[in-house]
Design a protein around this motif. Structure first.
Motif, PDB file in Angstrom:
ATOM      1  N   LYS A  35       0.798  -1.224   0.000  1.00 11.91           N
ATOM      2  CA  LYS A  35       0.000   0.000   0.000  1.00 11.91           C
ATOM      3  C   LYS A  35       0.838   1.286   0.000  1.00 11.91           C
ATOM      4  N   ASP A  36       1.804   1.356   0.869  1.00 11.87           N
ATOM      5  CA  ASP A  36       2.522   2.620   1.036  1.00 11.87           C
ATOM      6  C   ASP A  36       3.762   2.747   0.162  1.00 11.87           C
ATOM      7  N   ASP A  37       4.041   1.732  -0.621  1.00 16.09           N
ATOM      8  CA  ASP A  37       5.284   1.743  -1.394  1.00 16.09           C
ATOM      9  C   ASP A  37       5.080   1.974  -2.886  1.00 16.09           C
ATOM     10  N   PHE A  38       3.847   2.187  -3.282  1.00 20.59           N
ATOM     11  CA  PHE A  38       3.561   2.266  -4.712  1.00 20.59           C
ATOM     12  C   PHE A  38       4.437   3.307  -5.408  1.00 20.59           C
ATOM     13  N   GLY A  39       4.997   2.909  -6.526  1.00 17.01           N
ATOM     14  CA  GLY A  39       5.795   3.822  -7.328  1.00 17.01           C
ATOM     15  C   GLY A  39       7.282   3.697  -7.087  1.00 17.01           C
ATOM     16  N   LYS A 154      -4.821   7.173  -1.552  1.00 13.13           N
ATOM     17  CA  LYS A 154      -4.318   6.905  -0.201  1.00 13.13           C
ATOM     18  C   LYS A 154      -4.973   7.818   0.829  1.00 13.13           C
ATOM     19  N   ILE A 155      -5.144   9.064   0.449  1.00 12.69           N
ATOM     20  CA  ILE A 155      -5.761  10.014   1.390  1.00 12.69           C
ATOM     21  C   ILE A 155      -7.194   9.595   1.700  1.00 12.69           C
ATOM     22  N   LEU A 160     -11.295   7.080   5.194  1.00 14.56           N
ATOM     23  CA  LEU A 160     -12.261   6.003   5.427  1.00 14.56           C
ATOM     24  C   LEU A 160     -11.899   5.237   6.696  1.00 14.56           C
ATOM     25  N   ASP A 161     -10.628   4.958   6.804  1.00 13.24           N
ATOM     26  CA  ASP A 161     -10.155   4.227   7.973  1.00 13.24           C
ATOM     27  C   ASP A 161     -10.427   5.026   9.239  1.00 13.24           C
ATOM     28  N   LYS A 162     -10.170   6.303   9.154  1.00 10.54           N
ATOM     29  CA  LYS A 162     -10.357   7.173  10.321  1.00 10.54           C
ATOM     30  C   LYS A 162     -11.829   7.227  10.716  1.00 10.54           C
ATOM     31  N   VAL A 163     -12.679   7.381   9.724  1.00 11.71           N
ATOM     32  CA  VAL A 163     -14.115   7.467  10.014  1.00 11.71           C
ATOM     33  C   VAL A 163     -14.593   6.209  10.722  1.00 11.71           C
TER      34      VAL A 163
ATOM     35  N   THR B 174     -14.326  25.753   7.908  1.00  8.35           N
ATOM     36  CA  THR B 174     -15.437  25.000   8.497  1.00  8.35           C
ATOM     37  C   THR B 174     -15.692  23.714   7.725  1.00  8.35           C
ATOM     38  N   PHE B 175     -14.964  23.527   6.657  1.00 11.77           N
ATOM     39  CA  PHE B 175     -15.197  22.343   5.848  1.00 11.77           C
ATOM     40  C   PHE B 175     -14.169  21.258   6.092  1.00 11.77           C
ATOM     41  N   ASP B 176     -13.704  21.226   7.320  1.00 11.80           N
ATOM     42  CA  ASP B 176     -12.847  20.136   7.749  1.00 11.80           C
ATOM     43  C   ASP B 176     -11.629  20.000   6.838  1.00 11.80           C
ATOM     44  N   ALA B 177     -11.216  18.817   6.583  1.00 10.19           N
ATOM     45  CA  ALA B 177      -9.967  18.650   5.831  1.00 10.19           C
ATOM     46  C   ALA B 177     -10.191  17.898   4.532  1.00 10.19           C
ATOM     47  N   ASP B 178     -11.387  18.005   4.046  1.00 17.25           N
ATOM     48  CA  ASP B 178     -11.707  17.189   2.882  1.00 17.25           C
ATOM     49  C   ASP B 178     -11.444  17.895   1.556  1.00 17.25           C
ATOM     50  N   ILE B 179     -10.617  18.865   1.598  1.00 19.27           N
ATOM     51  CA  ILE B 179     -10.293  19.558   0.355  1.00 19.27           C
ATOM     52  C   ILE B 179      -8.916  19.071  -0.102  1.00 19.27           C
ATOM     53  N   ILE B 180      -8.904  18.519  -1.231  1.00 24.18           N
ATOM     54  CA  ILE B 180      -7.674  17.899  -1.708  1.00 24.18           C
ATOM     55  C   ILE B 180      -7.224  18.587  -2.982  1.00 24.18           C
TER      56      ILE B 180
END
Lengths: 188, 202
Positions: A35-39, A154-155, A160-163, B174-180
């Motif tokens: 997962k973290d090594d791609f590229g 990845k982000i 997703l993992d965090k949620v 206010t829109f959290d960190a979902d801006i990429i």
């Protein structure tokens, strides 16, 4: 042109790859990344030795005990290169989002008072929005994958993992990994 | 805008199914549609769903689907011209049956002022190629009246996005960190926001 017909992690942890290139050419290399090594080719796992290199089609089965990939994650990556002069590379990912679907379902039940099986909720966040948020993130993941933007992939996975992990009981977060039968692949 | 100056426009939801329910309260809109969509996705996913959970999903789907359908309404200064200058509202081929105004995608010459003055856009979309994104490329305005989510595809040379409310206040944080940065901007916690927002790309 290289076409990946199948890329799958089997339940026992084996890696199955079915690839094809144009007539009179051969598949020359098969490389996979965690997962973290791609590229990074330095951190890649070269599985080219499993290729027969006898025709333009290859069906490769890497037994679980020889599969170098970390399967406790949601995604791994691969690269296949053929002997063609151009368009000789195919990259893709094998991923499983099953646990996030599970988390989404539990959130949905919770929101609508359907007797959630695991009581998925996040402190301070409306549980109804969790299901929508997970759905959004899954969509974002798939779109980023289509766009070949692995940083975003990845982000999004991280979020997703965090949620799911932030949920009070970690719903759906310890139930599966890449050996889940739902894993699928995307070539890009 | 005085009430008598308004022209009624019906906003169909982002996906445009007939079984929408919008509950409006001070601009806040919730939609059962999103949940129906999620249930569909769950059913069509590879996820192994127990018999008990499947029954729950079916029951929930039935409940959501059979609640009263209420379409969301808004008003514009000028009457919109179907299938001509202004943007798509909804996108549902069933719309005529439901007395919902149906518009084609926005014309290329749509200006920010056109948008501000004449149209309220149904912002969040399942499909990132949908109206909101197209309009955002030209202007940077949308209406979150059916807020659920927003995914915008942006050019690579966009390095920053700022979000302003109708008062011109910068509310990006206010829109959290979902801006990429990069190819996609996704603003997930529009879910519970309301009113009109302005986006500015740098």
């Amino acid at each position: 042109m290289v076409l990946v017909h199948e890329a799958k992690i089997l339940i026992d942890g084996s890696l199955l790859m079915v690839v094809e290139t144009s007539q009179n050419n051969k598949i020359q290399s098969l490389v996979v990344w965690d997962k973290d090594d791609f590229g990074s080719y330095e951190k890649s796992h070269d599985l080219s030795a499993y290729l027969s290199k006898t025709s333009n089609k290859e069906s490769v089965l890497i037994p679980a005990e020889e599969n170098p990939l970390d399967l406790s994650v949601d995604i791994v990556f691969f690269e296949v290169v053929s002997s063609e002069d151009s368009y000789n590379q195919a990259r893709g990912a094998i991923y499983s989002l099953a646990r996030y679907y599970k988390c989404m379902m539990d959130s949905l039940f919770k929101e609508h008072d359907m007797g959630s099986t695991s009581g998925c909720s996040i402190n301070g966040i409306n549980t109804g929005s969790i299901a929508v948020l997970i759905d959004l993130l899954i969509t974002s993941f798939e779109q980023a994958l289509l766009a070949n933007d692995m940083e975003v992939v990845k982000i999004v996975l991280s979020r997703l993992d965090k949620v799911c992990k932030t949920s009070t009981d970690g719903c759906g977060c310890n139930s599966t990994n890449l050996t889940d039968p739902c894993n699928k692949f995307k070539q890009y | 805008m005085q009430k008598e100056d308004r022209h009624r426009v019906v906003l169909l939801s982002s996906v445009g199914k007939l079984y929408n329910k919008f509950v409006t309260s001070g601009g806040l809109v919730e939609s059962n549609l999103k949940f129906l969509d999620i249930i569909d996705k769950l059913k069509n996913s590879c996820l192994e769903i127990s018999k008990e959970d499947k029954e729950k999903l079916d029951l929930l789907y039935f409940r959501l689907k059979n609640e009263d359908s209420i379409v969301c309404e808004t008003y514009t200064k000028e009457p919109l011209k179907p299938s001509t200058d202004f943007g798509l509202i909804g996108g549902n081929t069933d719309a005529p049956k439901n007395n919902v105004i149906y518009y084609k995608p926005p014309a290329p010459n749509l200006t920010i002022e056109d948008i501000k003055n004449n149209i309220a856009l149904d912002g969040p979309r399942n499909n990132p190629t949908h109206t909101s994104m197209t309009v955002l490329r030209q202007g940077y305005y949308f209406d979150t009246s059916s807020a659920g989510r927003l995914i915008i595809e942006i050019d690579h040379n966009v390095s920053r996005i700022r979000i302003y409310n109708v008062l011109g206040m910068d509310i990006t944080n206010t829109f959290d960190a979902d801006i990429i940065k990069g190819k996609f901007v996704f603003i997930s916690n529009l879910i519970l926001t309301s009113g009109k927002l302005y986006l500015k790309f740098n």
